[in-house]
Write a protein that holds these residues in place. Structure first.
Motif, PDB file in Angstrom:
ATOM      1  N   THR A  94      -1.573  -0.575  -4.076  1.00  0.00           N
ATOM      2  CA  THR A  94      -2.828   0.078  -3.716  1.00  0.00           C
ATOM      3  C   THR A  94      -2.514   1.481  -3.234  1.00  0.00           C
ATOM      4  O   THR A  94      -1.609   1.670  -2.411  1.00  0.00           O
ATOM      5  CB  THR A  94      -3.535  -0.702  -2.594  1.00  0.00           C
ATOM      6  OG1 THR A  94      -3.853  -2.015  -3.067  1.00  0.00           O
ATOM      7  CG2 THR A  94      -4.821   0.004  -2.164  1.00  0.00           C
ATOM      8  N   TRP A 138     -10.147   6.512  -0.006  1.00  0.00           N
ATOM      9  CA  TRP A 138      -9.749   5.216  -0.573  1.00  0.00           C
ATOM     10  C   TRP A 138     -10.922   4.601  -1.317  1.00  0.00           C
ATOM     11  O   TRP A 138     -12.086   4.935  -1.075  1.00  0.00           O
ATOM     12  CB  TRP A 138      -9.237   4.269   0.510  1.00  0.00           C
ATOM     13  CG  TRP A 138     -10.103   4.141   1.741  1.00  0.00           C
ATOM     14  CD1 TRP A 138     -11.453   4.266   1.830  1.00  0.00           C
ATOM     15  CD2 TRP A 138      -9.652   3.856   3.076  1.00  0.00           C
ATOM     16  NE1 TRP A 138     -11.884   4.080   3.126  1.00  0.00           N
ATOM     17  CE2 TRP A 138     -10.800   3.821   3.906  1.00  0.00           C
ATOM     18  CE3 TRP A 138      -8.399   3.604   3.634  1.00  0.00           C
ATOM     19  CZ2 TRP A 138     -10.717   3.569   5.280  1.00  0.00           C
ATOM     20  CZ3 TRP A 138      -8.330   3.346   4.994  1.00  0.00           C
ATOM     21  CH2 TRP A 138      -9.467   3.334   5.800  1.00  0.00           C
ATOM     22  N   ASP A 139     -10.610   3.712  -2.244  1.00  0.00           N
ATOM     23  CA  ASP A 139     -11.673   3.025  -2.987  1.00  0.00           C
ATOM     24  C   ASP A 139     -12.348   1.992  -2.115  1.00  0.00           C
ATOM     25  O   ASP A 139     -13.549   1.740  -2.237  1.00  0.00           O
ATOM     26  CB  ASP A 139     -11.101   2.366  -4.252  1.00  0.00           C
ATOM     27  CG  ASP A 139     -10.677   3.392  -5.301  1.00  0.00           C
ATOM     28  OD1 ASP A 139     -11.258   4.498  -5.303  1.00  0.00           O
ATOM     29  OD2 ASP A 139      -9.775   3.088  -6.090  1.00  0.00           O
ATOM     30  N   GLU A 140     -11.579   1.361  -1.250  1.00  0.00           N
ATOM     31  CA  GLU A 140     -12.114   0.425  -0.267  1.00  0.00           C
ATOM     32  C   GLU A 140     -11.210   0.443   0.955  1.00  0.00           C
ATOM     33  O   GLU A 140     -10.052   0.885   0.880  1.00  0.00           O
ATOM     34  CB  GLU A 140     -12.223  -0.987  -0.843  1.00  0.00           C
ATOM     35  CG  GLU A 140     -10.923  -1.562  -1.351  1.00  0.00           C
ATOM     36  CD  GLU A 140     -11.114  -2.923  -2.008  1.00  0.00           C
ATOM     37  OE1 GLU A 140     -10.333  -3.831  -1.684  1.00  0.00           O
ATOM     38  OE2 GLU A 140     -12.051  -3.063  -2.823  1.00  0.00           O
ATOM     39  N   VAL A 141     -11.734  -0.023   2.065  1.00  0.00           N
ATOM     40  CA  VAL A 141     -10.993   0.038   3.324  1.00  0.00           C
ATOM     41  C   VAL A 141      -9.697  -0.765   3.222  1.00  0.00           C
ATOM     42  O   VAL A 141      -9.698  -1.932   2.804  1.00  0.00           O
ATOM     43  CB  VAL A 141     -11.844  -0.500   4.490  1.00  0.00           C
ATOM     44  CG1 VAL A 141     -11.031  -0.491   5.785  1.00  0.00           C
ATOM     45  CG2 VAL A 141     -13.110   0.322   4.642  1.00  0.00           C
ATOM     46  N   ASP A 142      -8.604  -0.135   3.563  1.00  0.00           N
ATOM     47  CA  ASP A 142      -7.312  -0.813   3.668  1.00  0.00           C
ATOM     48  C   ASP A 142      -7.052  -1.007   5.165  1.00  0.00           C
ATOM     49  O   ASP A 142      -6.875  -0.043   5.904  1.00  0.00           O
ATOM     50  CB  ASP A 142      -6.214   0.043   3.028  1.00  0.00           C
ATOM     51  CG  ASP A 142      -4.869  -0.647   3.041  1.00  0.00           C
ATOM     52  OD1 ASP A 142      -4.296  -0.821   4.140  1.00  0.00           O
ATOM     53  OD2 ASP A 142      -4.375  -1.012   1.958  1.00  0.00           O
ATOM     54  N   GLU A 143      -7.042  -2.258   5.614  1.00  0.00           N
ATOM     55  CA  GLU A 143      -6.970  -2.543   7.047  1.00  0.00           C
ATOM     56  C   GLU A 143      -5.665  -2.064   7.672  1.00  0.00           C
ATOM     57  O   GLU A 143      -5.650  -1.573   8.810  1.00  0.00           O
ATOM     58  CB  GLU A 143      -7.162  -4.041   7.313  1.00  0.00           C
ATOM     59  CG  GLU A 143      -8.601  -4.505   7.175  1.00  0.00           C
ATOM     60  CD  GLU A 143      -9.532  -3.812   8.161  1.00  0.00           C
ATOM     61  OE1 GLU A 143      -9.119  -3.536   9.307  1.00  0.00           O
ATOM     62  OE2 GLU A 143     -10.681  -3.538   7.785  1.00  0.00           O
ATOM     63  N   VAL A 154     -13.477   9.289   6.810  1.00  0.00           N
ATOM     64  CA  VAL A 154     -13.368   8.908   5.397  1.00  0.00           C
ATOM     65  C   VAL A 154     -14.145   9.918   4.563  1.00  0.00           C
ATOM     66  O   VAL A 154     -15.309  10.206   4.863  1.00  0.00           O
ATOM     67  CB  VAL A 154     -13.924   7.486   5.165  1.00  0.00           C
ATOM     68  CG1 VAL A 154     -13.805   7.099   3.689  1.00  0.00           C
ATOM     69  CG2 VAL A 154     -13.188   6.478   6.049  1.00  0.00           C
ATOM     70  N   ARG A 192      -6.074   1.628   8.043  1.00  0.00           N
ATOM     71  CA  ARG A 192      -7.083   1.921   9.062  1.00  0.00           C
ATOM     72  C   ARG A 192      -6.486   1.773  10.460  1.00  0.00           C
ATOM     73  O   ARG A 192      -6.689   2.645  11.331  1.00  0.00           O
ATOM     74  CB  ARG A 192      -8.279   0.976   8.909  1.00  0.00           C
ATOM     75  CG  ARG A 192      -9.443   1.292   9.871  1.00  0.00           C
ATOM     76  CD  ARG A 192     -10.444   0.164   9.931  1.00  0.00           C
ATOM     77  NE  ARG A 192      -9.862  -1.049  10.477  1.00  0.00           N
ATOM     78  CZ  ARG A 192      -9.611  -1.255  11.771  1.00  0.00           C
ATOM     79  NH1 ARG A 192      -9.899  -0.307  12.653  1.00  0.00           N
ATOM     80  NH2 ARG A 192      -9.078  -2.381  12.171  1.00  0.00           N
ATOM     81  N   ASP A 243     -14.825  11.631   0.362  1.00  0.00           N
ATOM     82  CA  ASP A 243     -14.598  11.529  -1.074  1.00  0.00           C
ATOM     83  C   ASP A 243     -13.367  12.343  -1.424  1.00  0.00           C
ATOM     84  O   ASP A 243     -13.097  13.390  -0.814  1.00  0.00           O
ATOM     85  CB  ASP A 243     -15.804  12.059  -1.852  1.00  0.00           C
ATOM     86  CG  ASP A 243     -17.042  11.184  -1.679  1.00  0.00           C
ATOM     87  OD1 ASP A 243     -16.881   9.976  -1.403  1.00  0.00           O
ATOM     88  OD2 ASP A 243     -18.158  11.725  -1.805  1.00  0.00           O
ATOM     89  N   VAL A 260      -3.624   4.966  -1.342  1.00  0.00           N
ATOM     90  CA  VAL A 260      -4.516   5.602  -0.378  1.00  0.00           C
ATOM     91  C   VAL A 260      -4.008   7.023  -0.156  1.00  0.00           C
ATOM     92  O   VAL A 260      -2.805   7.242  -0.001  1.00  0.00           O
ATOM     93  CB  VAL A 260      -4.542   4.838   0.964  1.00  0.00           C
ATOM     94  CG1 VAL A 260      -5.362   5.599   1.999  1.00  0.00           C
ATOM     95  CG2 VAL A 260      -5.097   3.437   0.769  1.00  0.00           C
ATOM     96  N   THR A 302       0.851  -1.196   0.000  1.00  0.00           N
ATOM     97  CA  THR A 302       0.000   0.000   0.000  1.00  0.00           C
ATOM     98  C   THR A 302       0.881   1.238   0.000  1.00  0.00           C
ATOM     99  O   THR A 302       1.802   1.356   0.813  1.00  0.00           O
ATOM    100  CB  THR A 302      -0.915   0.027   1.232  1.00  0.00           C
ATOM    101  OG1 THR A 302      -1.760  -1.122   1.230  1.00  0.00           O
ATOM    102  CG2 THR A 302      -1.803   1.282   1.210  1.00  0.00           C
TER     103      THR A 302
END
Length: 259
Positions: A105, A126-131, A145, A134, A147, A107, A85
């Motif tokens: 990825t 982010w396009d989807e949650v990156d653990e 979070v 996070r 846009d 972020v 990431t």
């Protein structure tokens, strides 16, 4: 334990390094061409290096904490895998631009210097949650979070915002000192007052107007001070400061439109 590389150890990068070190849940590598900057953060790192590629090679999360005009050259030195990431914090640098330079990825976050004390306010897109990201953000403070088209506003609000708060603390300190209080004592009381008020806002479900009313009771001292603020343009000036910083972030983003 998540491995994290922080590339760029200026004010923001070093704040991230120190905050992550205090959290104790990340193995941190710091990277900077300035050996003095590396020496300053060395006590908080597993290792330091001047080699960007070396720093990033084995990290789960790579944070690019450099100025906007240096992001491109740094990205050219990185060769990241899809399972890694890449986090960018530079004002005005869009995710689309970064994504064209990496397989990782991507972020985008906007943190602030309170990361050092794990009291950071951050915005993340982010396009989807990156653990991994996070958990990293949660260890450093509070985050929301948003846009990506709101990142310029976040840059102004929580990125530039600490300077606006310091300005207000300084104004309160100077007001108390003019009344005869020791300046150091006034600084402590003003800063702690901001800290306590902020914590109250975060924990309360009451509106900000209701919180003001709870302190500014009729006939008391607070309402006399509030009347001065209500009769002034202080609120407009603070809002204008946010708008100006957001406009500058948008100007910086414009430089990447054709790249």
């Amino acid at each position: 334990m998540t491995t994290v590389s922080v590339i760029g150890c200026g004010h923001m990068g070093s704040a991230l390094v120190k905050g992550l070190s205090a959290a104790g849940t990340h193995r941190v590598t710091a990277c900077d061409l300035d050996t003095d900057a590396l020496e300053a953060v060395e006590p908080y790192c597993a290792e330091t290096t001047t080699d960007v590629a070396e720093a990033a090679a084995a990290s789960d999360v790579v944070i690019v904490a450099v100025k906007p005009d240096v992001v491109g050259p740094v990205l050219e030195e990185l060769d990241l895998a899809p399972e890694q990431t890449l986090v960018t914090i530079a004002a005005g640098v869009p995710t689309d631009y970064v994504a064209t330079h990496t397989d990782a990825t991507v972020v985008r976050i906007m943190p602030n210097l309170a990361a050092e004390t794990q009291n950071m306010a951050a915005a993340v897109a982010w396009d989807e949650v990156d653990e991994d990201v996070r958990e990293l953000l949660a260890d450093l403070g509070e985050f929301v979070v948003v846009d990506e088209d709101l990142m310029d506003v976040a840059t102004a609000l929580n990125g530039s915002g600490p300077a606006f708060v310091y300005y207000l603390i300084k104004s309160m300190q100077e007001g108390a000192a003019a009344e005869g209080m020791d300046p150091d004592d006034a600084r402590t009381l003003a800063a702690q007052t901001f800290k306590g008020a902020a914590e109250t806002v975060l924990r309360s479900e009451e509106s900000l107007d209701d919180l003001i009313d709870a302190v500014a009771t009729e006939g008391g001292t607070t309402i006399e001070g509030m009347r001065v603020l209500w009769d002034s343009d202080a609120d407009a000036a603070v809002a204008d400061a946010v708008h100006a910083a957001a406009d500058r972030s948008r100007e910086l983003a414009g430089a990447f439109d054709d790249e």
